[in-house]
Scaffold this active site. Structure first.
Site, PDB file in Angstrom:
ATOM      1  N   SER A   1       0.814  -1.218   0.000  1.00  0.00           N
ATOM      2  CA  SER A   1       0.000   0.000   0.000  1.00  0.00           C
ATOM      3  C   SER A   1       0.846   1.266   0.000  1.00  0.00           C
ATOM      4  O   SER A   1       1.570   1.531  -0.948  1.00  0.00           O
ATOM      5  CB  SER A   1      -0.948  -0.034   1.198  1.00  0.00           C
ATOM      6  OG  SER A   1      -1.889   1.006   1.139  1.00  0.00           O
TER       7      SER A   1
ATOM      8  N   ASP B   1      -2.493   6.343  -3.403  1.00  0.00           N
ATOM      9  CA  ASP B   1      -1.388   5.655  -2.746  1.00  0.00           C
ATOM     10  C   ASP B   1      -0.866   4.579  -3.691  1.00  0.00           C
ATOM     11  O   ASP B   1      -1.340   4.432  -4.823  1.00  0.00           O
ATOM     12  CB  ASP B   1      -1.822   5.080  -1.396  1.00  0.00           C
ATOM     13  CG  ASP B   1      -2.850   3.974  -1.521  1.00  0.00           C
ATOM     14  OD1 ASP B   1      -3.540   3.902  -2.553  1.00  0.00           O
ATOM     15  OD2 ASP B   1      -2.976   3.162  -0.577  1.00  0.00           O
TER      16      ASP B   1
ATOM     17  N   ASP C   1      -1.093   1.383  -4.065  1.00  0.00           N
ATOM     18  CA  ASP C   1      -1.916   0.326  -4.661  1.00  0.00           C
ATOM     19  C   ASP C   1      -3.286   0.822  -5.119  1.00  0.00           C
ATOM     20  O   ASP C   1      -4.092   0.042  -5.604  1.00  0.00           O
ATOM     21  CB  ASP C   1      -2.069  -0.867  -3.712  1.00  0.00           C
ATOM     22  CG  ASP C   1      -2.940  -0.557  -2.502  1.00  0.00           C
ATOM     23  OD1 ASP C   1      -2.959   0.603  -2.068  1.00  0.00           O
ATOM     24  OD2 ASP C   1      -3.591  -1.479  -1.984  1.00  0.00           O
TER      25      ASP C   1
ATOM     26  N   ASP D   1      -6.032   2.140  -3.607  1.00  0.00           N
ATOM     27  CA  ASP D   1      -7.325   2.052  -2.919  1.00  0.00           C
ATOM     28  C   ASP D   1      -7.604   3.267  -2.042  1.00  0.00           C
ATOM     29  O   ASP D   1      -8.669   3.382  -1.461  1.00  0.00           O
ATOM     30  CB  ASP D   1      -7.448   0.758  -2.101  1.00  0.00           C
ATOM     31  CG  ASP D   1      -6.395   0.613  -1.014  1.00  0.00           C
ATOM     32  OD1 ASP D   1      -5.506   1.496  -0.907  1.00  0.00           O
ATOM     33  OD2 ASP D   1      -6.438  -0.387  -0.278  1.00  0.00           O
TER      34      ASP D   1
END
Length: 443
Positions: A104, A242, A244, A246
Protein backbone atom coordinates in the site's frame (compact mmCIF):
# COMPACT_ATOMS: atom_id res chain seq x y z
CA UNK A 1 -5.07 -13.86 18.09
CA UNK A 2 -3.89 -13.73 14.49
CA UNK A 3 -0.22 -14.61 14.06
CA UNK A 4 0.51 -13.13 10.63
CA UNK A 5 -2.50 -11.10 9.49
CA UNK A 6 -2.87 -7.46 10.54
CA UNK A 7 -5.75 -5.07 9.86
CA UNK A 8 -5.10 -5.23 6.12
CA UNK A 9 -3.50 -8.54 5.20
CA UNK A 10 0.14 -9.40 5.88
CA UNK A 11 2.87 -6.80 5.55
CA UNK A 12 6.58 -6.47 6.33
CA UNK A 13 10.09 -6.03 4.95
CA UNK A 14 10.54 -7.94 1.68
CA UNK A 15 13.05 -10.77 2.07
CA UNK A 16 12.48 -10.94 5.83
CA UNK A 17 10.00 -13.38 7.36
CA UNK A 18 7.12 -13.57 6.64
CA UNK A 19 7.57 -11.70 3.32
CA UNK A 20 9.71 -14.50 1.88
CA UNK A 21 9.49 -16.90 -1.05
CA UNK A 22 9.08 -20.01 1.09
CA UNK A 23 6.39 -18.47 3.30
CA UNK A 24 4.43 -17.09 0.35
CA UNK A 25 4.50 -20.50 -1.33
CA UNK A 26 3.01 -22.06 1.80
CA UNK A 27 0.58 -19.16 2.14
CA UNK A 28 -0.62 -19.62 -1.43
CA UNK A 29 -1.19 -23.33 -0.86
CA UNK A 30 -3.02 -22.73 2.45
CA UNK A 31 -5.21 -19.97 1.02
CA UNK A 32 -6.01 -22.13 -1.99
CA UNK A 33 -7.14 -25.03 0.16
CA UNK A 34 -9.17 -22.95 2.62
CA UNK A 35 -10.85 -20.51 0.28
CA UNK A 36 -11.74 -22.95 -2.48
CA UNK A 37 -13.36 -25.15 0.14
CA UNK A 38 -15.38 -22.21 1.46
CA UNK A 39 -16.27 -20.70 -1.93
CA UNK A 40 -16.86 -23.89 -3.89
CA UNK A 41 -17.20 -23.99 -7.67
CA UNK A 42 -18.30 -26.73 -10.06
CA UNK A 43 -15.16 -26.21 -12.18
CA UNK A 44 -11.53 -26.02 -11.10
CA UNK A 45 -11.16 -23.06 -8.70
CA UNK A 46 -9.24 -19.99 -9.84
CA UNK A 47 -7.43 -17.06 -8.26
CA UNK A 48 -6.74 -13.59 -9.66
CA UNK A 49 -3.30 -12.28 -8.63
CA UNK A 50 -2.40 -8.60 -9.07
CA UNK A 51 0.46 -6.53 -7.73
CA UNK A 52 1.80 -2.99 -7.51
CA UNK A 53 5.13 -1.81 -8.95
CA UNK A 54 7.59 -2.96 -6.25
CA UNK A 55 10.57 -4.94 -7.50
CA UNK A 56 9.92 -7.66 -4.90
CA UNK A 57 6.53 -8.28 -6.48
CA UNK A 58 8.13 -10.49 -9.12
CA UNK A 59 9.48 -13.09 -6.70
CA UNK A 60 6.39 -13.04 -4.46
CA UNK A 61 4.10 -13.40 -7.46
CA UNK A 62 6.02 -16.50 -8.58
CA UNK A 63 5.91 -17.97 -5.07
CA UNK A 64 2.16 -17.49 -4.79
CA UNK A 65 1.64 -18.90 -8.28
CA UNK A 66 3.51 -22.07 -7.23
CA UNK A 67 1.57 -22.40 -3.98
CA UNK A 68 -1.87 -21.92 -5.53
CA UNK A 69 -1.05 -24.25 -8.43
CA UNK A 70 0.10 -26.91 -5.98
CA UNK A 71 -3.25 -26.58 -4.20
CA UNK A 72 -5.09 -27.33 -7.45
CA UNK A 73 -6.04 -23.73 -8.24
CA UNK A 74 -5.81 -22.14 -11.70
CA UNK A 75 -3.89 -18.85 -11.50
CA UNK A 76 -4.69 -15.71 -13.52
CA UNK A 77 -1.99 -13.01 -13.42
CA UNK A 78 -2.83 -9.36 -14.12
CA UNK A 79 0.55 -7.70 -13.65
CA UNK A 80 0.68 -4.25 -12.01
CA UNK A 81 -2.89 -3.10 -11.35
CA UNK A 82 -4.74 -1.26 -8.55
CA UNK A 83 -6.02 -3.24 -5.58
CA UNK A 84 -9.71 -2.46 -6.32
CA UNK A 85 -9.20 -3.72 -9.88
CA UNK A 86 -8.41 -7.15 -8.47
CA UNK A 87 -11.59 -7.04 -6.37
CA UNK A 88 -13.55 -6.17 -9.52
CA UNK A 89 -11.92 -8.85 -11.69
CA UNK A 90 -12.43 -11.50 -8.99
CA UNK A 91 -16.18 -10.93 -9.23
CA UNK A 92 -16.28 -10.38 -12.99
CA UNK A 93 -14.30 -13.53 -13.79
CA UNK A 94 -16.17 -15.65 -11.24
CA UNK A 95 -12.96 -16.46 -9.37
CA UNK A 96 -13.00 -17.91 -5.87
CA UNK A 97 -10.08 -15.79 -4.62
CA UNK A 98 -8.47 -12.44 -5.38
CA UNK A 99 -4.94 -11.62 -4.23
CA UNK A 100 -2.98 -8.36 -4.28
CA UNK A 101 0.76 -8.23 -3.65
CA UNK A 102 1.32 -4.78 -2.18
CA UNK A 103 2.37 -2.84 0.90
CA UNK A 104 0.00 0.00 0.00
CA UNK A 105 1.44 3.35 1.14
CA UNK A 106 4.75 1.92 2.44
CA UNK A 107 8.06 2.44 0.62
CA UNK A 108 9.42 -0.17 -1.80
CA UNK A 109 11.46 -2.08 0.78
CA UNK A 110 8.21 -3.44 2.23
CA UNK A 111 5.66 -5.69 0.63
CA UNK A 112 2.63 -7.70 1.62
CA UNK A 113 -0.52 -9.44 0.56
CA UNK A 114 -4.26 -8.73 0.65
CA UNK A 115 -7.02 -11.26 -0.04
CA UNK A 116 -10.48 -10.80 -1.53
CA UNK A 117 -13.35 -13.27 -1.44
CA UNK A 118 -15.39 -14.24 -4.49
CA UNK A 119 -17.71 -11.30 -3.75
CA UNK A 120 -14.84 -8.78 -3.96
CA UNK A 121 -14.76 -8.04 -0.22
CA UNK A 122 -11.93 -8.38 2.30
CA UNK A 123 -11.76 -11.65 4.22
CA UNK A 124 -13.14 -11.85 7.75
CA UNK A 125 -11.04 -12.78 10.77
CA UNK A 126 -12.25 -16.39 10.92
CA UNK A 127 -11.06 -17.19 7.41
CA UNK A 128 -7.68 -15.56 8.04
CA UNK A 129 -7.28 -17.67 11.19
CA UNK A 130 -8.09 -20.80 9.21
CA UNK A 131 -5.49 -19.91 6.57
CA UNK A 132 -2.89 -19.41 9.29
CA UNK A 133 -3.74 -22.81 10.78
CA UNK A 134 -3.27 -24.45 7.36
CA UNK A 135 0.05 -22.85 6.41
CA UNK A 136 2.24 -25.77 7.50
CA UNK A 137 -0.10 -28.44 6.14
CA UNK A 138 1.26 -28.32 2.57
CA UNK A 139 0.95 -31.57 0.60
CA UNK A 140 1.71 -32.82 -2.91
CA UNK A 141 -1.20 -33.43 -5.29
CA UNK A 142 -1.40 -35.65 -8.35
CA UNK A 143 -0.49 -34.06 -11.68
CA UNK A 144 -4.06 -34.12 -12.99
CA UNK A 145 -5.23 -32.01 -10.03
CA UNK A 146 -2.63 -29.21 -9.93
CA UNK A 147 -3.50 -25.83 -11.41
CA UNK A 148 -2.26 -23.88 -14.42
CA UNK A 149 -1.29 -20.22 -14.83
CA UNK A 150 -2.04 -17.63 -17.51
CA UNK A 151 -2.08 -13.86 -18.01
CA UNK A 152 -5.35 -11.91 -17.91
CA UNK A 153 -5.83 -10.17 -21.25
CA UNK A 154 -6.47 -6.41 -21.10
CA UNK A 155 -6.99 -6.27 -17.33
CA UNK A 156 -6.21 -2.53 -17.34
CA UNK A 157 -8.75 -1.78 -20.09
CA UNK A 158 -11.51 -3.79 -18.44
CA UNK A 159 -10.97 -2.01 -15.14
CA UNK A 160 -10.84 1.42 -16.80
CA UNK A 161 -14.26 0.84 -18.36
CA UNK A 162 -15.62 -0.31 -15.00
CA UNK A 163 -14.43 2.93 -13.38
CA UNK A 164 -15.81 5.15 -16.16
CA UNK A 165 -19.20 3.46 -15.92
CA UNK A 166 -19.58 4.82 -12.36
CA UNK A 167 -19.60 8.36 -13.79
CA UNK A 168 -22.89 9.63 -15.28
CA UNK A 169 -23.01 9.47 -19.06
CA UNK A 170 -24.70 12.88 -19.23
CA UNK A 171 -21.79 14.53 -17.40
CA UNK A 172 -18.28 15.37 -18.55
CA UNK A 173 -15.05 16.50 -16.94
CA UNK A 174 -14.44 18.99 -19.74
CA UNK A 175 -13.26 22.32 -18.45
CA UNK A 176 -11.43 20.81 -15.46
CA UNK A 177 -7.64 20.90 -15.27
CA UNK A 178 -6.49 18.15 -12.92
CA UNK A 179 -3.06 17.10 -11.66
CA UNK A 180 -2.96 13.37 -10.87
CA UNK A 181 -0.19 11.86 -8.71
CA UNK A 182 -0.03 8.09 -9.12
CA UNK A 183 2.81 7.58 -6.60
CA UNK A 184 4.79 5.56 -9.19
CA UNK A 185 2.38 2.81 -8.18
CA UNK A 186 -0.39 0.61 -9.48
CA UNK A 187 -2.53 3.43 -10.94
CA UNK A 188 0.23 4.86 -13.12
CA UNK A 189 -1.37 3.64 -16.35
CA UNK A 190 -5.09 3.43 -15.69
CA UNK A 191 -5.48 6.54 -13.50
CA UNK A 192 -4.61 9.27 -16.04
CA UNK A 193 -6.38 7.29 -18.78
CA UNK A 194 -9.76 7.28 -16.98
CA UNK A 195 -9.84 11.01 -16.21
CA UNK A 196 -8.53 11.97 -19.65
CA UNK A 197 -11.14 9.87 -21.45
CA UNK A 198 -13.89 11.51 -19.40
CA UNK A 199 -12.81 14.91 -20.69
CA UNK A 200 -10.46 16.37 -18.08
CA UNK A 201 -7.20 18.06 -18.95
CA UNK A 202 -4.79 15.77 -17.10
CA UNK A 203 -1.29 16.54 -15.91
CA UNK A 204 0.13 13.22 -14.67
CA UNK A 205 2.99 12.89 -12.19
CA UNK A 206 4.34 9.86 -10.35
CA UNK A 207 3.90 7.71 -13.47
CA UNK A 208 7.46 6.41 -13.98
CA UNK A 209 7.84 3.37 -11.69
CA UNK A 210 11.24 1.70 -11.58
CA UNK A 211 10.54 -0.87 -8.88
CA UNK A 212 12.02 1.17 -6.05
CA UNK A 213 10.40 4.64 -6.23
CA UNK A 214 6.83 3.75 -5.24
CA UNK A 215 5.45 6.28 -2.69
CA UNK A 216 8.82 8.04 -2.60
CA UNK A 217 8.27 11.78 -2.07
CA UNK A 218 4.94 11.53 -3.87
CA UNK A 219 1.43 10.09 -3.72
CA UNK A 220 -1.05 10.37 -0.88
CA UNK A 221 1.65 10.02 1.79
CA UNK A 222 3.63 13.06 0.59
CA UNK A 223 1.57 15.80 -1.04
CA UNK A 224 4.22 18.51 -1.39
CA UNK A 225 4.95 17.70 -5.04
CA UNK A 226 1.25 17.64 -5.91
CA UNK A 227 0.66 21.00 -4.22
CA UNK A 228 3.56 22.49 -6.18
CA UNK A 229 2.26 21.14 -9.50
CA UNK A 230 -1.32 22.28 -8.86
CA UNK A 231 -0.16 25.81 -8.18
CA UNK A 232 2.37 25.87 -11.03
CA UNK A 233 -0.16 24.66 -13.59
CA UNK A 234 -3.05 26.72 -12.15
CA UNK A 235 -5.07 23.50 -11.94
CA UNK A 236 -8.56 23.28 -10.49
CA UNK A 237 -7.48 20.51 -8.11
CA UNK A 238 -5.01 17.71 -7.54
CA UNK A 239 -5.64 14.00 -6.94
CA UNK A 240 -3.19 11.74 -5.10
CA UNK A 241 -3.40 7.96 -4.97
CA UNK A 242 -1.39 5.65 -2.75
CA UNK A 243 0.82 2.90 -4.11
CA UNK A 244 -1.92 0.33 -4.66
CA UNK A 245 -4.71 2.72 -5.59
CA UNK A 246 -7.32 2.05 -2.92
CA UNK A 247 -6.83 5.43 -1.22
CA UNK A 248 -7.21 8.98 -2.47
CA UNK A 249 -6.50 12.43 -1.06
CA UNK A 250 -6.95 15.68 -2.93
CA UNK A 251 -5.54 19.20 -3.06
CA UNK A 252 -7.53 22.38 -3.73
CA UNK A 253 -6.55 25.03 -6.25
CA UNK A 254 -5.17 27.01 -3.30
CA UNK A 255 -2.96 24.11 -2.20
CA UNK A 256 -5.11 23.00 0.74
CA UNK A 257 -4.92 19.28 1.56
CA UNK A 258 -8.35 17.63 1.54
CA UNK A 259 -8.65 14.36 3.47
CA UNK A 260 -11.00 11.40 3.23
CA UNK A 261 -13.56 12.82 5.67
CA UNK A 262 -13.99 15.96 3.58
CA UNK A 263 -14.13 14.03 0.29
CA UNK A 264 -16.79 11.68 1.64
CA UNK A 265 -18.80 14.64 2.91
CA UNK A 266 -18.68 16.30 -0.53
CA UNK A 267 -20.03 13.10 -2.09
CA UNK A 268 -22.80 12.67 0.51
CA UNK A 269 -23.82 16.35 0.36
CA UNK A 270 -24.35 16.14 -3.41
CA UNK A 271 -26.38 12.94 -3.00
CA UNK A 272 -28.54 14.65 -0.38
CA UNK A 273 -29.17 17.61 -2.67
CA UNK A 274 -30.09 15.34 -5.59
CA UNK A 275 -32.40 13.27 -3.37
CA UNK A 276 -30.55 10.02 -4.07
CA UNK A 277 -29.02 9.51 -0.61
CA UNK A 278 -30.33 6.65 1.52
CA UNK A 279 -29.23 5.14 4.83
CA UNK A 280 -26.31 6.52 6.80
CA UNK A 281 -22.54 6.90 6.88
CA UNK A 282 -19.89 4.80 8.61
CA UNK A 283 -16.68 6.42 9.83
CA UNK A 284 -13.99 5.20 12.21
CA UNK A 285 -12.61 6.20 15.59
CA UNK A 286 -10.32 8.56 13.64
CA UNK A 287 -13.13 10.34 11.78
CA UNK A 288 -13.13 14.06 12.51
CA UNK A 289 -15.77 15.23 14.95
CA UNK A 290 -16.79 17.98 12.53
CA UNK A 291 -17.74 15.30 9.99
CA UNK A 292 -20.09 13.68 12.49
CA UNK A 293 -21.63 17.01 13.50
CA UNK A 294 -22.16 18.16 9.89
CA UNK A 295 -23.80 14.88 8.90
CA UNK A 296 -26.13 14.98 11.89
CA UNK A 297 -27.02 18.58 11.07
CA UNK A 298 -28.20 17.22 7.71
CA UNK A 299 -30.20 14.48 9.49
CA UNK A 300 -27.79 11.75 8.32
CA UNK A 301 -27.19 8.76 10.59
CA UNK A 302 -23.53 8.23 11.52
CA UNK A 303 -21.67 5.40 13.26
CA UNK A 304 -18.01 4.69 13.99
CA UNK A 305 -16.17 1.40 13.44
CA UNK A 306 -12.69 0.30 14.45
CA UNK A 307 -9.87 1.77 12.34
CA UNK A 308 -9.41 -0.14 9.09
CA UNK A 309 -11.43 -0.21 5.88
CA UNK A 310 -12.41 -3.84 6.43
CA UNK A 311 -14.19 -2.86 9.66
CA UNK A 312 -15.88 0.09 7.92
CA UNK A 313 -17.07 -2.32 5.24
CA UNK A 314 -18.37 -4.84 7.77
CA UNK A 315 -20.43 -2.20 9.63
CA UNK A 316 -21.77 -0.87 6.32
CA UNK A 317 -22.93 -4.39 5.46
CA UNK A 318 -24.60 -4.78 8.86
CA UNK A 319 -26.47 -1.48 8.47
CA UNK A 320 -27.12 -1.90 4.73
CA UNK A 321 -25.53 1.49 4.13
CA UNK A 322 -23.67 2.49 0.96
CA UNK A 323 -21.33 5.19 2.28
CA UNK A 324 -18.30 4.93 4.56
CA UNK A 325 -14.66 5.78 4.83
CA UNK A 326 -11.57 6.85 6.72
CA UNK A 327 -9.82 10.19 6.86
CA UNK A 328 -6.71 8.46 5.46
CA UNK A 329 -8.48 8.34 2.09
CA UNK A 330 -10.12 4.92 2.11
CA UNK A 331 -13.62 5.70 0.84
CA UNK A 332 -16.19 2.94 0.36
CA UNK A 333 -19.15 3.49 -1.93
CA UNK A 334 -21.01 0.17 -2.05
CA UNK A 335 -23.36 1.29 -4.82
CA UNK A 336 -20.29 1.43 -7.09
CA UNK A 337 -17.81 -1.13 -5.78
CA UNK A 338 -17.41 -3.80 -3.11
CA UNK A 339 -14.21 -2.25 -1.75
CA UNK A 340 -12.44 1.09 -1.42
CA UNK A 341 -11.33 2.48 -4.79
CA UNK A 342 -9.26 5.65 -5.16
CA UNK A 343 -10.15 6.28 -8.80
CA UNK A 344 -13.88 5.73 -8.34
CA UNK A 345 -13.94 7.83 -5.16
CA UNK A 346 -12.23 10.72 -6.97
CA UNK A 347 -14.69 10.40 -9.85
CA UNK A 348 -17.63 10.69 -7.44
CA UNK A 349 -16.14 13.87 -5.93
CA UNK A 350 -15.81 15.36 -9.42
CA UNK A 351 -19.32 14.17 -10.25
CA UNK A 352 -20.57 16.05 -7.17
CA UNK A 353 -19.03 19.39 -8.14
CA UNK A 354 -19.97 19.05 -11.81
CA UNK A 355 -23.60 18.26 -10.97
CA UNK A 356 -23.84 21.16 -8.55
CA UNK A 357 -21.89 23.43 -10.91
CA UNK A 358 -19.58 24.63 -8.17
CA UNK A 359 -15.80 24.63 -7.87
CA UNK A 360 -13.91 22.10 -5.79
CA UNK A 361 -12.80 24.89 -3.45
CA UNK A 362 -16.45 25.90 -2.91
CA UNK A 363 -17.40 22.32 -2.05
CA UNK A 364 -14.49 22.04 0.40
CA UNK A 365 -15.56 25.26 2.16
CA UNK A 366 -18.83 23.61 3.22
CA UNK A 367 -17.10 21.56 5.94
CA UNK A 368 -14.41 22.90 8.26
CA UNK A 369 -12.59 20.17 10.19
CA UNK A 370 -11.44 20.44 13.79
CA UNK A 371 -7.65 20.42 14.23
CA UNK A 372 -6.49 16.83 14.68
CA UNK A 373 -2.99 15.95 15.85
CA UNK A 374 -1.54 12.53 15.02
CA UNK A 375 1.77 11.34 16.44
CA UNK A 376 3.28 8.01 15.36
CA UNK A 377 5.65 6.53 17.93
CA UNK A 378 7.93 3.67 16.84
CA UNK A 379 8.13 0.90 19.47
CA UNK A 380 10.54 -1.99 19.99
CA UNK A 381 8.44 -3.90 22.50
CA UNK A 382 4.81 -4.40 23.41
CA UNK A 383 3.00 -1.48 25.07
CA UNK A 384 -0.07 -2.12 27.22
CA UNK A 385 -2.49 0.66 26.35
CA UNK A 386 -4.80 -0.43 29.17
CA UNK A 387 -2.13 0.13 31.83
CA UNK A 388 -3.01 2.51 34.65
CA UNK A 389 -0.30 5.06 33.82
CA UNK A 390 -1.43 5.14 30.19
CA UNK A 391 -5.06 5.77 31.13
CA UNK A 392 -3.95 8.45 33.57
CA UNK A 393 -2.03 10.16 30.72
CA UNK A 394 -5.19 10.14 28.61
CA UNK A 395 -7.24 11.72 31.41
CA UNK A 396 -4.64 14.45 31.86
CA UNK A 397 -4.70 15.14 28.10
CA UNK A 398 -8.48 15.50 28.18
CA UNK A 399 -8.13 18.03 31.00
CA UNK A 400 -5.62 20.01 28.91
CA UNK A 401 -8.34 20.31 26.24
CA UNK A 402 -10.88 21.35 28.92
CA UNK A 403 -12.80 18.09 28.37
CA UNK A 404 -13.98 19.36 24.98
CA UNK A 405 -11.76 17.22 22.78
CA UNK A 406 -11.11 13.61 21.87
CA UNK A 407 -8.12 11.34 22.60
CA UNK A 408 -7.45 8.07 20.82
CA UNK A 409 -4.54 5.71 21.45
CA UNK A 410 -4.16 2.65 19.24
CA UNK A 411 -1.60 0.20 17.94
CA UNK A 412 -0.94 0.34 14.22
CA UNK A 413 -2.18 -2.72 12.35
CA UNK A 414 0.56 -2.46 9.71
CA UNK A 415 3.64 -1.09 11.51
CA UNK A 416 5.39 -1.39 14.90
CA UNK A 417 4.01 1.93 16.07
CA UNK A 418 1.64 3.46 18.60
CA UNK A 419 -0.63 6.14 17.16
CA UNK A 420 -1.63 9.09 19.38
CA UNK A 421 -4.55 11.19 18.16
CA UNK A 422 -5.91 14.30 19.85
CA UNK A 423 -8.71 16.48 18.49
CA UNK A 424 -9.96 19.84 19.69
CA UNK A 425 -11.32 23.11 18.32
CA UNK A 426 -8.11 24.76 19.60
CA UNK A 427 -5.12 23.36 17.67
CA UNK A 428 -2.58 24.51 20.26
CA UNK A 429 -4.40 22.67 23.04
CA UNK A 430 -4.66 19.52 20.90
CA UNK A 431 -0.91 19.62 20.19
CA UNK A 432 -0.13 20.24 23.87
CA UNK A 433 -2.31 17.27 24.85
CA UNK A 434 -0.68 14.94 22.30
CA UNK A 435 2.84 15.92 23.39
CA UNK A 436 1.88 15.42 27.04
CA UNK A 437 0.73 11.85 26.30
CA UNK A 438 3.91 11.12 24.35
CA UNK A 439 6.13 12.40 27.15
CA UNK A 440 4.16 10.63 29.88
CA UNK A 441 4.21 7.21 28.19
CA UNK A 442 7.43 7.20 26.17
CA UNK A 443 9.57 9.75 28.00
Amino acid sequence: MRKYFGTDGIRGRAGKFPITVDFFTKLGFAAGKVLTKKFQSASKPKVIIGKDTRVSGYMLESALEAGFSAAGVDVYLTGPIPTPAVAYLTKAMRAQIGVVISASHNLYQDNGIKFFSSTGTKLDDEIELEIEATINAIENLDSEIIGKAKRVEDAQGRYAEFCKNTFPKDLSLEGLKVVIDCAHGATYQVGPKVFNELGAEVIAIGVSPDGSNINQDCGSTDLDLLITEVRKNKADLGIAFDGDGDRVLMVSAQGQIIDGDQLLYIIVKAELISGSFQGGVVGTLMTNLAMEENLKANHVLFERSKVGDRYVSELMEERHWDYGGENSGHILLKKHHSTGDGIISALQVLKAIQQRQISFDEAVAEIELYPQILLNIAINEAVNLDAEHVQEAVKNAEKIMHDQGRVLLRKSGTEAKIRIMTECADRDLAMKAAEAIKKSIFG
